[in-house]
Design a protein around this motif. Structure first.
Motif, short mmCIF file in Angstrom:
data_model
loop_
_atom_site.label_atom_id
_atom_site.label_comp_id
_atom_site.label_asym_id
_atom_site.label_seq_id
_atom_site.Cartn_x
_atom_site.Cartn_y
_atom_site.Cartn_z
N ARG A 86 0.79 -1.22 0.00
CA ARG A 86 0.00 0.00 0.00
C ARG A 86 0.83 1.28 0.00
O ARG A 86 0.28 2.37 0.24
N TRP A 137 -4.81 1.31 5.75
CA TRP A 137 -6.22 1.05 6.04
C TRP A 137 -6.38 1.17 7.54
O TRP A 137 -5.83 0.36 8.29
N ASP A 138 -7.06 2.24 7.96
CA ASP A 138 -7.28 2.37 9.40
C ASP A 138 -8.75 2.71 9.65
O ASP A 138 -9.58 2.66 8.73
N GLU A 139 -9.08 3.08 10.89
CA GLU A 139 -10.48 3.28 11.27
C GLU A 139 -11.14 4.40 10.48
O GLU A 139 -12.36 4.46 10.40
N HIS A 155 -5.39 -5.02 -1.88
CA HIS A 155 -5.70 -6.12 -0.97
C HIS A 155 -5.18 -7.45 -1.52
O HIS A 155 -4.11 -7.87 -1.19
N TYR A 190 -15.24 -7.92 2.56
CA TYR A 190 -15.43 -7.55 3.97
C TYR A 190 -16.90 -7.26 4.25
O TYR A 190 -17.45 -7.63 5.27
N HIS A 212 -11.89 -14.14 2.97
CA HIS A 212 -10.73 -13.23 2.97
C HIS A 212 -9.63 -13.62 1.99
O HIS A 212 -8.84 -12.77 1.58
N ARG A 218 -12.49 -15.83 7.29
CA ARG A 218 -11.63 -15.21 8.30
C ARG A 218 -12.20 -15.18 9.71
O ARG A 218 -11.61 -15.76 10.63
N PHE A 275 -6.73 -16.06 8.31
CA PHE A 275 -6.58 -14.97 7.35
C PHE A 275 -6.36 -15.42 5.91
O PHE A 275 -6.91 -14.81 4.99
N MET A 326 0.25 -9.20 11.82
CA MET A 326 -1.00 -9.53 11.15
C MET A 326 -0.62 -10.20 9.81
O MET A 326 -0.68 -9.57 8.76
N HIS A 385 -1.00 -11.69 6.55
CA HIS A 385 -2.16 -11.36 5.73
C HIS A 385 -2.28 -12.21 4.48
O HIS A 385 -3.37 -12.34 3.94
N VAL A 433 0.65 -7.39 7.08
CA VAL A 433 0.15 -6.06 6.75
C VAL A 433 0.47 -5.06 7.88
O VAL A 433 0.54 -3.85 7.64
#
Ligand SMILES: O=C(N[C@@H](O)C(=O)O)c1ccccc1
Length: 329
Positions: free
Chosen positions: A42, A47-49, A94, A162, A198, A214, A243, A293, A295, A310
């Motif tokens: 990336r 990719w966050d909240e 992704h 997702y 996933h 997942r 995952f 994590m 992935h 990730v």
């Protein structure tokens, strides 16, 4: 005559310098027809909240697409960069897979699209989904996670995603053919129900498609032609989240699980399974640093395994240290 009883173990190849490639979040790994390692990352996007609103619409369009090359081709022995491409195309990479003709198939969870790219850096050969528009009909995905292409029929399978709970099959030229899967109902997860499909592993020898389900912490396998449920592979040692899954011709299935929730026993690790029995024949973790994590996972026929993380933004390499006890019978 000699009988081999392989005692199968894999451990980290510590000479592999892929731990500090100073990449962005590494989301997808694949091996190309020359067995080079290809990774999808990336760059300076994360990719966050704050990346999506409650309707799964990407909120950071203002950043523009990632300007770095997001697809890197590395020498599988020394991690030397052989080729890079994929700049100014993606927002949140992704999944990545490579078909038998060496085309790259990727998903972007911000664009909600699937791309087929030739190994050169020209225009995409095929795009499925509508840019930035989440949905769940025949031409809208919602954060699609992975793609698998059948080497025999050319059929395209997309794990969506997702914010959907389905697998969609397209014809080789991208026409909708079939879909299966539904949301996991409260309580027990039934066959054919998903909670984030996933990652995909296509098993040509058994004409099956296996899915890393997942948040149900399991693998589900289906018939390629019909989407009919064949079986579930689930082990207590998977913990809550599974995952990624990857198959290597010859019958081994590889997988990585998620970090344990506070107080849970099952550690984050890689698994080697016998595909036909579903049994775990080995587990593995890095010697250097540790999984955060993991992935994606990909394995080659000589049982070399790569894991992309990730959060750790690292790629580990593992090799089999098969000890062959030679017994004359
Ligand atoms: O799962 C998440 N991300 C990873 O899968 C990934 O692909 O980065 C995630 C979930 C909630 C918020 C932010 C990220």
């Amino acid at each position: 005559e000699k009988e081999h009883t392989g005692d199968f173990h894999i451990e980290e190849a510590v000479e592999w310098p892929g731990l500090d490639l100073r990449l962005g979040q590494v989301s997808g790994l694949a091996l190309d027809p020359e067995n080079n390692l290809v990774l999808f990352h990336r760059g300076d996007h994360v990719w966050d909240e704050n990346s999506f609103d409650s309707k799964f619409v990407y909120q950071q369009r203002g950043l523009g697409p990632i300007e770095q090359n997001t697809i890197l081709v590395l020498n599988p022995s020394n991690a030397k960069l052989l080729h890079s491409m994929g700049k100014s195309l993606f927002y949140l990479p992704h999944g990545l897979s490579i078909d038998k003709n060496g085309n790259y198939w990727v998903t972007d969870v911000a664009l909600h699209q699937v791309f087929k790219l030739g190994a050169d850096d020209k225009e995409p050969l095929l795009i499925l989904g509508v840019a930035l528009q989440p949905g769940s009909d025949k031409n809208h995905f919602c954060q699609p996670t992975d793609v698998a292409v059948d080497p025999i029929t050319g059929s395209i399978y997309v794990s969506d995603g997702y914010c959907n709970s389905r697998i969609i099959q397209f014809s080789p030229n991208g026409l909708y053919v079939n879909q299966w899967g539904e949301e996991t109902s409260l309580g027990r997860a039934r066959p054919g129900q998903f909670h984030i499909p996933h990652s995909l592993a296509l098993i040509p020898d058994y004409s099956q498609l296996c899915v890393a389900d997942r948040e149900n912490g399991r693998i589900q396998c289906f018939r390629l032609e019909t989407g009919e449920f064949v079986r579930e592979i689930k082990h207590k040692s998977f913990g809550r989240e599974l995952f990624a899954v990857s198959y290597v011709p010859g019958g081994l299935l590889f997988a990585v699980n998620g970090m344990p929730y506070p107080g849970e026993a099952e550690p984050v690790q890689g698994f080697v399974m016998n595909f036909s029995t579903g049994e775990i024949i080995d587990t593995f973790i890095p010697l250097r640093k540790s999984f955060e994590m993991p992935h994606d996972v990909v394995a080659s026929e000589d049982k070399t395994v790569f894991v992309g993380d990730v959060h750790a933004r690292a790629v580990w390499k593992f090799a089999s240290t098969e000890k062959m006890e030679h017994r004359s019978v």
